[in-house]
Design an enzyme around this catalytic site. Structure first.
Site, PDB file in Angstrom:
ATOM      1  N   GLY A 163      -0.405  -6.240   5.464  1.00 52.36           N
ATOM      2  CA  GLY A 163       0.266  -5.025   5.001  1.00 52.36           C
ATOM      3  C   GLY A 163       1.232  -4.501   6.031  1.00 52.36           C
ATOM      4  N   ARG A 164       0.751  -3.538   6.853  1.00 51.62           N
ATOM      5  CA  ARG A 164       1.632  -2.789   7.757  1.00 51.62           C
ATOM      6  C   ARG A 164       2.507  -3.620   8.698  1.00 51.62           C
ATOM      7  NH1 ARG A 164      -3.299   0.961   9.086  1.00 51.62           N
ATOM      8  NH2 ARG A 164      -4.253  -1.027   8.500  1.00 51.62           N
ATOM      9  N   ASP A 208      -5.288  -6.156  -7.257  1.00 48.28           N
ATOM     10  CA  ASP A 208      -6.532  -5.959  -6.487  1.00 48.28           C
ATOM     11  C   ASP A 208      -7.230  -4.680  -6.943  1.00 48.28           C
ATOM     12  OD1 ASP A 208      -8.470  -6.324  -4.548  1.00 48.28           O
ATOM     13  OD2 ASP A 208      -7.276  -5.411  -2.949  1.00 48.28           O
ATOM     14  N   LEU A 209      -7.883  -4.757  -8.097  1.00 44.37           N
ATOM     15  CA  LEU A 209      -8.570  -3.569  -8.630  1.00 44.37           C
ATOM     16  C   LEU A 209     -10.083  -3.655  -8.428  1.00 44.37           C
ATOM     17  CD1 LEU A 209      -6.504  -2.945 -11.906  1.00 44.37           C
ATOM     18  CD2 LEU A 209      -6.147  -2.005  -9.621  1.00 44.37           C
ATOM     19  N   LYS A 210     -10.561  -4.723  -7.855  1.00 45.73           N
ATOM     20  CA  LYS A 210     -11.982  -4.887  -7.510  1.00 45.73           C
ATOM     21  C   LYS A 210     -12.884  -4.376  -8.632  1.00 45.73           C
ATOM     22  CE  LYS A 210     -11.298  -4.559  -2.471  1.00 45.73           C
ATOM     23  NZ  LYS A 210      -9.842  -4.433  -2.383  1.00 45.73           N
ATOM     24  N   THR A 237     -16.092  -5.429   3.892  1.00 45.82           N
ATOM     25  CA  THR A 237     -16.197  -5.574   5.355  1.00 45.82           C
ATOM     26  C   THR A 237     -16.245  -4.213   6.049  1.00 45.82           C
ATOM     27  OG1 THR A 237     -13.822  -5.890   5.373  1.00 45.82           O
ATOM     28  CG2 THR A 237     -15.157  -7.868   5.544  1.00 45.82           C
ATOM     29  N   ASP A 267     -18.235  -3.482 -13.435  1.00 46.37           N
ATOM     30  CA  ASP A 267     -18.706  -2.702 -14.579  1.00 46.37           C
ATOM     31  C   ASP A 267     -19.573  -3.626 -15.432  1.00 46.37           C
ATOM     32  OD1 ASP A 267     -18.841  -0.742 -16.703  1.00 46.37           O
ATOM     33  OD2 ASP A 267     -16.936   0.069 -15.988  1.00 46.37           O
ATOM     34  N   ILE A 268     -19.958  -3.196 -16.623  1.00 43.45           N
ATOM     35  CA  ILE A 268     -20.756  -4.083 -17.459  1.00 43.45           C
ATOM     36  C   ILE A 268     -19.874  -5.267 -17.891  1.00 43.45           C
ATOM     37  CG2 ILE A 268     -22.326  -2.267 -18.255  1.00 43.45           C
ATOM     38  CD1 ILE A 268     -20.723  -2.227 -20.904  1.00 43.45           C
ATOM     39  N   PRO A 269     -20.505  -6.418 -18.196  1.00 48.05           N
ATOM     40  CA  PRO A 269     -19.721  -7.629 -18.460  1.00 48.05           C
ATOM     41  C   PRO A 269     -18.620  -7.435 -19.504  1.00 48.05           C
ATOM     42  CG  PRO A 269     -22.046  -8.183 -18.269  1.00 48.05           C
ATOM     43  CD  PRO A 269     -21.966  -6.683 -18.205  1.00 48.05           C
ATOM     44  N   ASN A 270     -18.930  -6.759 -20.601  1.00 52.44           N
ATOM     45  CA  ASN A 270     -17.940  -6.606 -21.670  1.00 52.44           C
ATOM     46  C   ASN A 270     -16.718  -5.809 -21.204  1.00 52.44           C
ATOM     47  OD1 ASN A 270     -17.223  -6.911 -24.521  1.00 52.44           O
ATOM     48  ND2 ASN A 270     -17.406  -4.676 -24.552  1.00 52.44           N
ATOM     49  N   LYS A 301       0.620  -7.789  -3.230  1.00 52.26           N
ATOM     50  CA  LYS A 301      -0.689  -7.251  -3.643  1.00 52.26           C
ATOM     51  C   LYS A 301      -0.505  -5.816  -4.134  1.00 52.26           C
ATOM     52  CE  LYS A 301      -4.301  -5.857  -0.741  1.00 52.26           C
ATOM     53  NZ  LYS A 301      -5.124  -4.760  -1.243  1.00 52.26           N
ATOM     54  N   GLN A 328      -7.308  -1.841  12.100  1.00 54.04           N
ATOM     55  CA  GLN A 328      -8.147  -3.024  11.901  1.00 54.04           C
ATOM     56  C   GLN A 328      -8.875  -3.322  13.203  1.00 54.04           C
ATOM     57  OE1 GLN A 328      -8.701  -4.443   9.100  1.00 54.04           O
ATOM     58  NE2 GLN A 328      -6.898  -4.475   7.786  1.00 54.04           N
ATOM     59  N   ASP A 337       0.838  -1.204   0.000  1.00 54.71           N
ATOM     60  CA  ASP A 337       0.000   0.000   0.000  1.00 54.71           C
ATOM     61  C   ASP A 337       0.872   1.252   0.000  1.00 54.71           C
ATOM     62  OD1 ASP A 337      -2.475  -1.325  -0.104  1.00 54.71           O
ATOM     63  OD2 ASP A 337      -2.389  -1.750   2.039  1.00 54.71           O
ATOM     64  N   ARG A 387      -3.175 -10.010  12.060  1.00 58.53           N
ATOM     65  CA  ARG A 387      -2.160  -9.391  12.897  1.00 58.53           C
ATOM     66  C   ARG A 387      -1.392 -10.471  13.643  1.00 58.53           C
ATOM     67  NH1 ARG A 387      -2.682  -6.106   9.890  1.00 58.53           N
ATOM     68  NH2 ARG A 387      -3.015  -3.889  10.096  1.00 58.53           N
TER      69      ARG A 387
HETATM   70  O1  C5P Z   1      -1.915  -2.989   6.676  1.00 55.72           O
HETATM   71  P1  C5P Z   1      -2.999  -4.029   6.706  1.00 55.72           P
HETATM   72  O2  C5P Z   1      -2.488  -5.415   7.040  1.00 55.72           O
HETATM   73  O3  C5P Z   1      -4.169  -3.622   7.555  1.00 55.72           O
HETATM   74  O4  C5P Z   1      -3.492  -4.113   5.177  1.00 55.72           O
HETATM   75  C1  C5P Z   1      -4.525  -4.953   4.797  1.00 55.72           C
HETATM   76  C2  C5P Z   1      -4.783  -4.859   3.324  1.00 55.72           C
HETATM   77  O5  C5P Z   1      -5.964  -5.578   3.044  1.00 55.72           O
HETATM   78  C3  C5P Z   1      -4.988  -3.445   2.790  1.00 55.72           C
HETATM   79  O6  C5P Z   1      -4.495  -3.423   1.447  1.00 55.72           O
HETATM   80  C4  C5P Z   1      -6.484  -3.297   2.833  1.00 55.72           C
HETATM   81  O7  C5P Z   1      -6.966  -2.394   1.880  1.00 55.72           O
HETATM   82  C5  C5P Z   1      -6.943  -4.707   2.497  1.00 55.72           C
HETATM   83  N1  C5P Z   1      -8.287  -5.039   2.962  1.00 55.72           N
HETATM   84  C6  C5P Z   1      -8.666  -4.992   4.313  1.00 55.72           C
HETATM   85  N2  C5P Z   1      -9.938  -5.344   4.678  1.00 55.72           N
HETATM   86  C7  C5P Z   1     -10.816  -5.707   3.767  1.00 55.72           C
HETATM   87  C8  C5P Z   1     -10.461  -5.777   2.417  1.00 55.72           C
HETATM   88  C9  C5P Z   1      -9.163  -5.424   2.060  1.00 55.72           C
HETATM   89  O8  C5P Z   1      -7.856  -4.658   5.168  1.00 55.72           O
HETATM   90  N3  C5P Z   1     -12.005  -6.076   4.147  1.00 55.72           N
END
Ligand code: C5P
Length: 229
Positions: free
Chosen positions: A208-209, A58-60, A121, A63-66, A31, A188, A9, A179
């Site tokens: 991530g962190r 991870d671009l989630k 979430t 949009d429309i199917p095409n 990611k 989180q 990130d 964690r």
């Molecule tokens: O730094 P951390 O471990 O919290 O990063 C978690 C990663 O997972 C981030 O890229 C965050 O956007 C992603 N993510 C999340 N919770 C979700 C979906 C994605 O923390 N429900």
């Protein structure tokens, strides 16, 4: 054996790649999300692939199917290993995404795994416009339907893995919010340790962190892999 995915990130490729460099040689996925990809484009993905990492793009897509089919086709050309779409895009959109991957594979190209976001979430009860029922049940319903439409897996909280797998044993689950047993939770809320997530049946853990902000990202990653084993 579950896999560990490091969430890069960052805005700049320089920072992302310098962290990735310290992690080379460890069996990890990277990611790349909206922030990094929008700023740096495909080059950062290609650099990570050259460094030997598997990449989750991870671009989630939603949009429309095409249009989603075209987006997934481009992701296949980039050679990524896992792509994400919103399951709320519905059957035709998911089937179109899966079709792009089958076509790429048939032509000898990449065949990334297709993962669906069910309900973000970050959303709480009542926040999904026009929907007042239980979001957890809805997320489970979307996972089951998404699998039948062509998803390989879903992105979900570690706390949802058991119930999703009970309803749909063959689905893969990818869980953020992990964690290590020692350390802070950052922003989180409902976290799980690496060991708890693996015990719950999670197939991919996104962290991530706890890795990217550690004094030694490589040591932090190795410690998490050890907790997972
Ligand atoms: O730094 P951390 O471990 O919290 O990063 C978690 C990663 O997972 C981030 O890229 C965050 O956007 C992603 N993510 C999340 N919770 C979700 C979906 C994605 O923390 N429900």
């Amino acid at each position: 054996m579950a896999e560990l995915i490091v969430a890069l990130d960052y805005t700049d490729a320089e920072q992302a790649l310098s962290t990735a460099r310290t992690l080379q040689g460890t069996p990890l996925w990277m990611k790349v999300g909206l922030e990094l990809f929008t700023h740096e484009g495909p080059a950062v993905v290609q650099a990570l692939k050259h460094m030997g990492f598997r990449v989750m793009l991870d671009l989630k897509m939603f949009d429309i199917p095409n249009t989603v089919k075209g987006g997934i086709r481009s992701a296949c050309r980039l050679g990524v290993d896992l792509v994400t779409v919103h399951t709320l895009g519905g059957e035709r959109m998911i089937r179109a995404a899966a079709e792009a991957i089958s076509e790429s594979a048939a032509a000898g190209g990449a065949a990334p795994k297709l993962f669906g976001i069910t309900i973000l979430t970050s959303m709480s009860q009542g926040e999904l416009p026009g929907y007042t029922q239980d979001l957890g049940t809805f997320a489970g319903d979307l996972a089951v339907s998404g699998k039948s439409w062509g998803l390989d897996g879903v992105v979900c909280s570690g706390h949802e893995v058991r119930s999703i797998k009970q309803r749909c044993p063959e689905i893969l689950c990818l869980t953020p919010g992990i964690r290590p047993s020692s350390g802070t939770k950052d922003d989180q809320r409902r976290v799980m340790t690496p060991a708890e997530a693996v015990q719950a049946g999670s197939d991919y853990l996104v962290v991530g962190r706890p890795i990217t902000k550690a004094d030694s990202p490589a040591e932090a990653a190795r410690a998490i892999l050890a907790e997972m084993a």
